[in-house]
Scaffold this motif. Structure first.
Motif, PDB file in Angstrom:
ATOM      1  N   GLU A  65       0.813  -1.208   0.000  1.00  0.00           N
ATOM      2  CA  GLU A  65       0.000   0.000   0.000  1.00  0.00           C
ATOM      3  C   GLU A  65       0.852   1.267   0.000  1.00  0.00           C
ATOM      4  OE1 GLU A  65      -3.632   0.914   0.575  1.00  0.00           O
ATOM      5  OE2 GLU A  65      -3.615  -0.863  -0.711  1.00  0.00           O
ATOM      6  N   VAL A  66       1.829   1.311   0.910  1.00  0.00           N
ATOM      7  CA  VAL A  66       2.639   2.518   1.089  1.00  0.00           C
ATOM      8  C   VAL A  66       4.110   2.124   1.228  1.00  0.00           C
ATOM      9  CG1 VAL A  66       2.957   4.623   2.436  1.00  0.00           C
ATOM     10  CG2 VAL A  66       0.693   3.540   2.344  1.00  0.00           C
ATOM     11  N   PRO A  67       4.791   1.929   0.119  1.00  0.00           N
ATOM     12  CA  PRO A  67       6.215   1.587   0.198  1.00  0.00           C
ATOM     13  C   PRO A  67       6.976   2.651   0.994  1.00  0.00           C
ATOM     14  CG  PRO A  67       5.392   1.301  -2.040  1.00  0.00           C
ATOM     15  CD  PRO A  67       4.310   1.997  -1.266  1.00  0.00           C
ATOM     16  N   GLY A  68       7.811   2.210   1.903  1.00  0.00           N
ATOM     17  CA  GLY A  68       8.568   3.143   2.713  1.00  0.00           C
ATOM     18  C   GLY A  68       7.884   3.550   4.002  1.00  0.00           C
ATOM     19  N   SER A  69       6.696   3.004   4.271  1.00  0.00           N
ATOM     20  CA  SER A  69       6.004   3.333   5.514  1.00  0.00           C
ATOM     21  C   SER A  69       6.837   2.889   6.712  1.00  0.00           C
ATOM     22  CB  SER A  69       4.641   2.640   5.576  1.00  0.00           C
ATOM     23  OG  SER A  69       4.127   2.638   6.901  1.00  0.00           O
ATOM     24  N   PRO A  70       6.954   3.720   7.757  1.00  0.00           N
ATOM     25  CA  PRO A  70       7.714   3.333   8.946  1.00  0.00           C
ATOM     26  C   PRO A  70       7.019   2.231   9.751  1.00  0.00           C
ATOM     27  CG  PRO A  70       6.593   5.410   9.335  1.00  0.00           C
ATOM     28  CD  PRO A  70       6.431   5.099   7.871  1.00  0.00           C
ATOM     29  N   LEU A  71       5.773   1.923   9.405  1.00  0.00           N
ATOM     30  CA  LEU A  71       5.041   0.879  10.116  1.00  0.00           C
ATOM     31  C   LEU A  71       5.301  -0.507   9.536  1.00  0.00           C
ATOM     32  CD1 LEU A  71       1.601   2.640  10.688  1.00  0.00           C
ATOM     33  CD2 LEU A  71       3.622   2.611  12.146  1.00  0.00           C
ATOM     34  N   VAL A  72       5.897  -0.562   8.350  1.00  0.00           N
ATOM     35  CA  VAL A  72       6.248  -1.860   7.773  1.00  0.00           C
ATOM     36  C   VAL A  72       7.305  -2.509   8.662  1.00  0.00           C
ATOM     37  CG1 VAL A  72       7.269  -3.040   5.797  1.00  0.00           C
ATOM     38  CG2 VAL A  72       5.686  -1.140   5.425  1.00  0.00           C
ATOM     39  N   GLY A  73       7.087  -3.746   9.011  1.00  0.00           N
ATOM     40  CA  GLY A  73       7.968  -4.430   9.943  1.00  0.00           C
ATOM     41  C   GLY A  73       7.395  -4.471  11.344  1.00  0.00           C
ATOM     42  N   MET A  74       6.274  -3.776  11.562  1.00  0.00           N
ATOM     43  CA  MET A  74       5.636  -3.760  12.875  1.00  0.00           C
ATOM     44  C   MET A  74       4.330  -4.543  12.889  1.00  0.00           C
ATOM     45  SD  MET A  74       6.431   0.038  14.280  1.00  0.00           S
ATOM     46  CE  MET A  74       8.138   0.627  14.283  1.00  0.00           C
ATOM     47  N   GLY A  75       4.184  -5.433  11.923  1.00  0.00           N
ATOM     48  CA  GLY A  75       2.985  -6.268  11.897  1.00  0.00           C
ATOM     49  C   GLY A  75       2.807  -7.041  13.187  1.00  0.00           C
TER      50      GLY A  75
END
Length: 341
Positions: A65-75
């Motif tokens: 959805e949003v490449p580069g989101s700081p939330l990626v990796g916080m699933g």
């Protein structure tokens, strides 16, 4: 999103061949799609999380959805805090997607506030933000009878609010519902794990011994007693390790109480799966045995709580990069108790 060009009309002489080719392609493709679904994996962002507590799938969806989101990796953080508060983690992700484009837009991007909470409260970290919002949503909304997105919106994003001069709040329910549905949730139902339980269908099976299967019969048998990390010569030299099996199954699979009993020694970290002892863990002590579950991505019961046979107690996770449940059994044969081949 790219828009495909309209297909050219085929000459009549080629029409039959095209139809035949399409049928053949469909025959080949359908079994492959079935295998993907049965394996629990989704390659399309739609329905990214077949299970409500699949942290890896949440990360995949957010990255798409949003490449580069700081939330990626916080699933896994979304999963841990959602489960801790009885909420579907996918709903938290959907709200963050709308409120801050997953932490990349608006004032929240600079203050670790992905949800418009406060509406402009600064947090020390994204983890702290997710934990605070999950707790606030559970106790300030769901516990007070506002459990669906339609019921949450008037308080969370009131139409006509002074801080919303462009009337963006009027689109809140529709937008969050769209993201939630794309993640596999049902926007019409409460956003609790109990209500969004379609992925938990099936439940445990009960064998001739009268015990429930910890995974509902799902998964494959891995290392058994005395094998690999369960070696009798390796620490920690206890029944939880030596009298144990590994059951390989998809991350986020529901886990059940093998027998009725009391939950003791809940521990571990449901967001950290590095190393041999990653994930959360708990023990259920029954009248005549004890059962140890390890590498969990979520725990839905508390220390000292009495559970019934077959009751949902948590969700599977991983350790050392391998998705599986570590199951230790104090007295019975852990292989037969595991209930898988």
């Amino acid at each position: 999103m790219s828009v495909a060009a309209a297909p050219r009309l085929l000459p009549l002489a080629r029409w039959g061949l095209a139809v035949l080719a399409g049928v053949v392609a469909l025959i080949v493709l359908l079994p492959l799609l079935a295998l993907v679904v049965l394996a629990g994996g989704w390659t399309d962002s739609a329905r990214a999380a077949a299970s409500p507590v699949d942290g890896a799938a949440l990360d995949e969806w957010m990255a798409d959805e949003v490449p580069g989101s700081p939330l990626v990796g916080m699933g896994h953080v979304f999963v841990a805090e959602g489960v801790r508060n009885g909420l579907d983690p996918r709903a938290l992700v959907a709200i963050a997607r709308h409120e801050s484009v997953l932490g990349t837009a608006g004032s929240g991007a600079g203050i670790h506030n992905a949800f418009g909470w406060g509406p402009a409260i600064a947090f020390q970290s994204w983890q702290d933000n997710i934990a605070t919002v999950a707790r606030g949503l559970a106790y300030g909304y769901v516990a007070r009878g506002r459990a669906t997105l339609v019921e949450i919106q008037p308080v969370w994003a009131p139409v006509g609010a002074a801080n919303d001069p462009s009337d963006l709040n009027s689109a809140w329910t529709e937008a969050v519902s769209r993201y939630y549905a794309d993640l596999g949730g049902d926007p019409e139902l409460p956003i609790t794990l109990a209500a969004q339980g379609g992925a938990l269908a099936g439940g445990p099976t009960v064998g001739a011994s009268g015990l429930a299967t910890p995974t509902g019969g799902v998964g494959s048998l891995g290392g058994g007693p005395g094998e690999g990390t369960h070696s009798y010569g390796s620490p920690p030299h206890n029944w939880q390790s030596d009298r144990a099996v590994d059951i390989g199954l998809p991350f986020g699979s529901p886990l059940y109480a093998i027998d009725g009993g009391v939950v003791v020694r809940v521990g571990g970290n449901p967001t950290d799966f590095a190393g041999r002892f990653g994930g959360a863990r708990l023990t259920v002590v029954s009248a005549d045995d004890a059962y140890y579950y390890a590498h969990l991505s979520g725990v839905v019961v508390g220390d000292g709580e009495r559970v019934a046979l077959g009751q949902l107690i948590g969700f599977s996770g991983s350790a050392n990069g391998v998705e599986h449940l570590h199951l230790g059994v104090m007295r019975r044969d852990p292989v037969s108790v595991g209930g898988v081949g």
